[in-house]
Design a protein around this motif. Structure first.
Motif, PDB file in Angstrom:
ATOM      1  N   ARG A 104       0.439   4.010  -2.806  1.00  0.00           N
ATOM      2  CA  ARG A 104      -0.051   5.338  -2.418  1.00  0.00           C
ATOM      3  C   ARG A 104       0.889   6.441  -2.906  1.00  0.00           C
ATOM      4  NH1 ARG A 104      -0.208   4.369   2.476  1.00  0.00           N
ATOM      5  NH2 ARG A 104      -2.394   3.809   2.804  1.00  0.00           N
ATOM      6  N   GLN A 105       2.163   6.121  -3.051  1.00  0.00           N
ATOM      7  CA  GLN A 105       3.160   7.117  -3.435  1.00  0.00           C
ATOM      8  C   GLN A 105       3.322   7.260  -4.948  1.00  0.00           C
ATOM      9  OE1 GLN A 105       6.668   5.731  -1.425  1.00  0.00           O
ATOM     10  NE2 GLN A 105       5.693   5.787   0.598  1.00  0.00           N
ATOM     11  N   ARG A 130       0.805  -1.223   0.000  1.00  0.00           N
ATOM     12  CA  ARG A 130       0.000   0.000   0.000  1.00  0.00           C
ATOM     13  C   ARG A 130       0.836   1.269   0.000  1.00  0.00           C
ATOM     14  NH1 ARG A 130      -4.916  -1.933   4.051  1.00  0.00           N
ATOM     15  NH2 ARG A 130      -6.241  -2.802   2.385  1.00  0.00           N
ATOM     16  N   ASP A 131       1.928   1.291   0.720  1.00  0.00           N
ATOM     17  CA  ASP A 131       2.751   2.503   0.748  1.00  0.00           C
ATOM     18  C   ASP A 131       3.313   2.837  -0.627  1.00  0.00           C
ATOM     19  OD1 ASP A 131       2.273   3.097   3.371  1.00  0.00           O
ATOM     20  OD2 ASP A 131       4.036   2.033   4.131  1.00  0.00           O
ATOM     21  N   TYR A 144     -10.938   3.578  -0.682  1.00  0.00           N
ATOM     22  CA  TYR A 144     -10.545   4.606  -1.649  1.00  0.00           C
ATOM     23  C   TYR A 144      -9.371   4.114  -2.471  1.00  0.00           C
ATOM     24  CZ  TYR A 144      -6.467   5.776   1.223  1.00  0.00           C
ATOM     25  OH  TYR A 144      -5.280   5.728   1.904  1.00  0.00           O
ATOM     26  N   ILE A 145      -9.196   4.727  -3.631  1.00  0.00           N
ATOM     27  CA  ILE A 145      -8.070   4.431  -4.515  1.00  0.00           C
ATOM     28  C   ILE A 145      -7.255   5.704  -4.667  1.00  0.00           C
ATOM     29  CG2 ILE A 145      -7.388   3.652  -6.818  1.00  0.00           C
ATOM     30  CD1 ILE A 145     -10.042   2.211  -7.032  1.00  0.00           C
ATOM     31  N   PRO A 146      -5.945   5.671  -4.430  1.00  0.00           N
ATOM     32  CA  PRO A 146      -5.124   6.885  -4.505  1.00  0.00           C
ATOM     33  C   PRO A 146      -5.180   7.526  -5.891  1.00  0.00           C
ATOM     34  CG  PRO A 146      -3.913   5.088  -3.478  1.00  0.00           C
ATOM     35  CD  PRO A 146      -5.157   4.495  -4.030  1.00  0.00           C
ATOM     36  N   GLU A 147      -4.928   8.811  -5.934  1.00  0.00           N
ATOM     37  CA  GLU A 147      -5.031   9.564  -7.177  1.00  0.00           C
ATOM     38  C   GLU A 147      -4.044   9.067  -8.228  1.00  0.00           C
ATOM     39  OE1 GLU A 147      -5.025  14.259  -8.696  1.00  0.00           O
ATOM     40  OE2 GLU A 147      -4.536  13.738  -6.619  1.00  0.00           O
ATOM     41  N   GLY A 148      -2.846   8.646  -7.795  1.00  0.00           N
ATOM     42  CA  GLY A 148      -1.853   8.163  -8.749  1.00  0.00           C
ATOM     43  C   GLY A 148      -2.301   6.920  -9.497  1.00  0.00           C
ATOM     44  N   PHE A 174      -4.370  -2.392  -3.653  1.00  0.00           N
ATOM     45  CA  PHE A 174      -4.443  -1.354  -2.623  1.00  0.00           C
ATOM     46  C   PHE A 174      -5.658  -1.562  -1.726  1.00  0.00           C
ATOM     47  CE2 PHE A 174      -5.645   2.804  -0.945  1.00  0.00           C
ATOM     48  CZ  PHE A 174      -4.435   3.247  -0.434  1.00  0.00           C
ATOM     49  N   TYR A 185     -12.710   7.171  -5.960  1.00  0.00           N
ATOM     50  CA  TYR A 185     -11.585   7.319  -6.885  1.00  0.00           C
ATOM     51  C   TYR A 185     -11.024   8.725  -6.686  1.00  0.00           C
ATOM     52  CZ  TYR A 185     -12.898   3.012  -9.331  1.00  0.00           C
ATOM     53  OH  TYR A 185     -13.183   1.701  -9.650  1.00  0.00           O
ATOM     54  N   GLN A 186      -9.984   8.844  -5.885  1.00  0.00           N
ATOM     55  CA  GLN A 186      -9.441  10.149  -5.529  1.00  0.00           C
ATOM     56  C   GLN A 186      -8.925  10.886  -6.763  1.00  0.00           C
ATOM     57  OE1 GLN A 186      -6.505   9.591  -2.428  1.00  0.00           O
ATOM     58  NE2 GLN A 186      -8.056   9.486  -0.828  1.00  0.00           N
TER      59      GLN A 186
END
Length: 654
Positions: free
Chosen positions: A172-173, A168-169, A212-216, A202, A433-434
């Motif tokens: 997320r990055q 996840r990290d 949620y799903i990170p923006e990237g 994720f 979906y961020q």
């Protein structure tokens, strides 16, 4: 040494001007001397006239070989958008596998069916591969911009396998990348696979699911999905249709010659689960052209009757499509010339089917002639025979799931990551979906119903699911199919006429009537009756094989999901239970599967089902128990191969 010598001389000179001049000379002459020395050392390695490399004038001689990087380096120099690493790795090596089934170069349809091929091409359906992509899936995105995606996909199984899941990290990055470089369909589908893997890893790749799903991940995923016309979630088009490669490029698409491109946890069980489905798609592809040929022949026959406005064989029937005239006096040779049947030249010999070459006919649009009902019946019967054989091959592939995918591994390591966020009790409200939308979105997860192959068979054979509650879900799954395949199914619905033709043909001969007076009133020779009975048997054989395939699927669901759920007696909330008692697509399993299977049996035209039952490797069996009497799970490695773990226990796979 030269520098130290000159410095000693300068120290002994007291005149400042002489010192400056000498220093300047040293600065100029030193690089010249260095260049001469290094060039002389390089020249010690020279090439002889035999294209061999001689090192330092010694007797060591190495064969000279062209660099496999040459082409990649040229591309890199011409375009800064490509990196050498991306170009080198976007296509893995090919290996010659002697035991892998060979491709048959003569299996392609050639002349006489241009109309059929043009229709298939319009909807991106390959005449030999069916709904699989015409080109093998892209193995790696070539642009350096997206190497971070490829690198993370390579390490994703390792990150997920770390304690507590460490994916996840890094996910997320991920930076927000634009998709402006992704132009071709293969590049977009490769990106969709990677981003969907990231999204599901994720959400499900930790002690507790996230919502949620990170923006990237979310932003490029939504953009790619919009271009492809499919939802931004992992489904059959990505994890199956575009997640495989062949070891031997001259080998066929079969389990002996396939590997996945990317997985979640990786391992044989997960890869086997995806690749069996790929093989099923490849086997079922052999039914595509025969189905279209049968429909085309019926339409031609019906249109001709409508144009001539004549009836023959002392009977008539009304159809919505069209009608054609009949001339029963034509010999088989004359009929073959007039309809354009090709008994030799327009055949597709293929190692996937066991029929003889004469079983393949094609209709040539350039040849005009009168069609008789008997000719069309024989022709359609031949095509239905090929369809039945293809479905039997699909059943064989489905039954091979046990060879490399263990139910315990599937349930605990594969299935959770295929779950979606619609009708899922773990994520009842969906996910965010961020960077795309602040509102929660809901999408079904991966499901076998997202394959276009089985709906193709249902529609082509006229197997209806209108009266079942599964209808809405089946229609909803079409939104998750490849967009062009979705349109192809709509087109097929508008032209499908095989079942109607078979029923009308049998009714015209009184073969489906229980009234003996009606049967006797129709003057039909024994030969004529026989070819119509063969038509019915060929049709029912196709329907029965579809039923067997669905029965095999129900058996797998019972063994791989329901039986595993019964073992979780501690009622502890785990990642494996995140999909609840539903399929990954969000359906109540048996309430959905059994009515769909039963519809096949209802579509049979003959009452004598035992006579039509083909030799199928699929048998409906009871839910198997994978627990020994002592309560311990059997050894997983021993299971691969379907062996019993105790002499007294019966093999669950019959």
């Amino acid at each position: 040494l030269i520098m130290s010598f000159l410095v000693n001389i300068i120290d002994k000179i007291n005149d400042l001007s002489v010192v400056l001049i000498t220093s300047s000379i040293v600065v100029i002459i030193t690089p010249i001397i260095y260049y001469i020395i290094t060039t002389k050392n390089k020249n010690k390695i020279t090439n002889n006239n035999n294209n061999n490399i001689i090192i330092n004038d010694n007797s060591i001689v190495l064969p000279r070989r062209p660099s496999y990087r040459m082409e990649e380096e040229i591309v890199k120099q011409q375009s800064s958008e490509y990196s050498s690493r991306g170009r080198i790795w976007n296509c893995r090596p090919s290996w010659h596998l002697t035991k892998a089934p060979r491709l048959n170069n003569n299996k392609y349809y050639t002349d006489g069916i241009d109309h059929i091929l043009s229709i298939l091409k319009k909807y991106d359906v390959d005449p030999n591969r069916g709904f699989l992509p015409t080109q093998d899936p892209l193995q790696r995105l070539p642009y350096s911009k997206y190497h971070i995606w490829e690198d993370l996909a390579d390490d994703l199984p390792k990150l997920l396998c770390a304690r507590l899941g460490q994916a996840r990290d890094p996910l997320r990055q991920l930076p927000v990348l634009t998709i402006d470089k992704l132009i071709t369909d293969r590049e977009l589908r490769r990106a969709h696979l990677l981003l969907c893997l990231f999204a599901h890893a994720f959400i499900w790749g930790g002690p507790d699911p996230l919502d949620y799903i990170p923006e990237g991940i979310a932003k490029p995923l939504v953009e790619v999905s919009e271009k492809l016309g499919i939802p931004p979630v992992l489904g059959h088009p990505s994890i199956v249709l575009n997640n495989w490669r062949r070891f031997d490029l001259e080998g066929d698409i079969s389990m002996e010659n396939l590997s996945t491109l990317n997985n979640f946890f990786d391992g044989r069980d997960e890869s086997w689960f995806y690749l069996i489905t790929v093989e099923i798609e490849a086997k079922g592809a052999a039914a595509v052209v025969p189905m279209m040929l049968a429909i085309d022949a019926i339409q031609r026959y019906q249109e001709e009757i409508l144009v001539n406005n004549t009836l023959s064989n002392s009977h008539s029937y009304y159809v919505n499509k069209s009608v054609r005239s009949v001339d029963p006096e034509l010999s088989l040779e004359d009929e073959s010339l007039q309809i354009g049947f090709s008994l030799r030249n327009n055949i597709i010999p293929t190692n996937k089917l066991t029929a003889s070459d004469d079983d393949y006919f094609s209709v040539n649009e350039e040849l005009i002639g009168i069609l008789s009902e008997e000719r069309v019946v024989r022709y359609v019967t031949k095509q239905l025979t090929q369809i039945s054989i293809a479905i039997q091959e699909m059943c064989k592939s489905l039954s091979a799931m046990k060879e490399g995918c263990h139910p315990f591994i599937f349930y605990h390591r594969v299935r959770p990551f295929l779950s979606g966020w619609k009708q899922n009790p773990t994520l009842p409200n969906g996910v965010i979906y961020q960077g795309v939308n602040k509102q929660r979105q809901q999408y079904y997860g991966g499901s076998a119903a997202q394959s276009s192959l089985i709906p193709f068979l249902d529609i082509g054979l006229g197997i209806s699911h209108e009266n079942t509650r599964s209808k809405d879900f089946l229609l909803a799954m079409r939104d998750y199919m490849v967009s062009s395949h979705r349109e192809f199914l709509k087109y097929l619905q508008s032209v499908a006429c095989i079942r109607e033709f078979v029923i009308n043909s049998l009714d015209s001969k009184g073969l489906r009537s229980s009234n003996q007076i009606v049967k006797e009133s129709i003057n039909t020779s024994v030969y004529n009756k026989q070819i119509f009975i063969e038509l019915q048997d060929a049709y029912d054989s196709c329907v029965m094989n579809v039923k067997n395939f669905r029965t095999g699927h129900i058996t797998l669901v019972a063994d791989y999901i329901l039986a595993q759920q019964l073992k979780n007696t501690n009622n502890k909330k785990t990642l494996e239970s995140s999909a609840g008692g539903k399929g990954t697509g969000g359906t109540d399993l048996m309430k959905f599967l059994k009515p769909v299977r039963d519809n096949c049996e209802e579509s049979l035209l003959s009452n004598d089902h035992n006579r039509l039952q083909p030799a199928s490797p699929i048998k409906e069996i009871e839910v198997a128990s994978y627990v020994k009497d002592s309560g311990y799970f059997e050894d997983i490695d021993l299971y691969r191969g379907g062996y019993s773990f105790e002499e007294s226990s019966q093999s669950i796979w019959s």
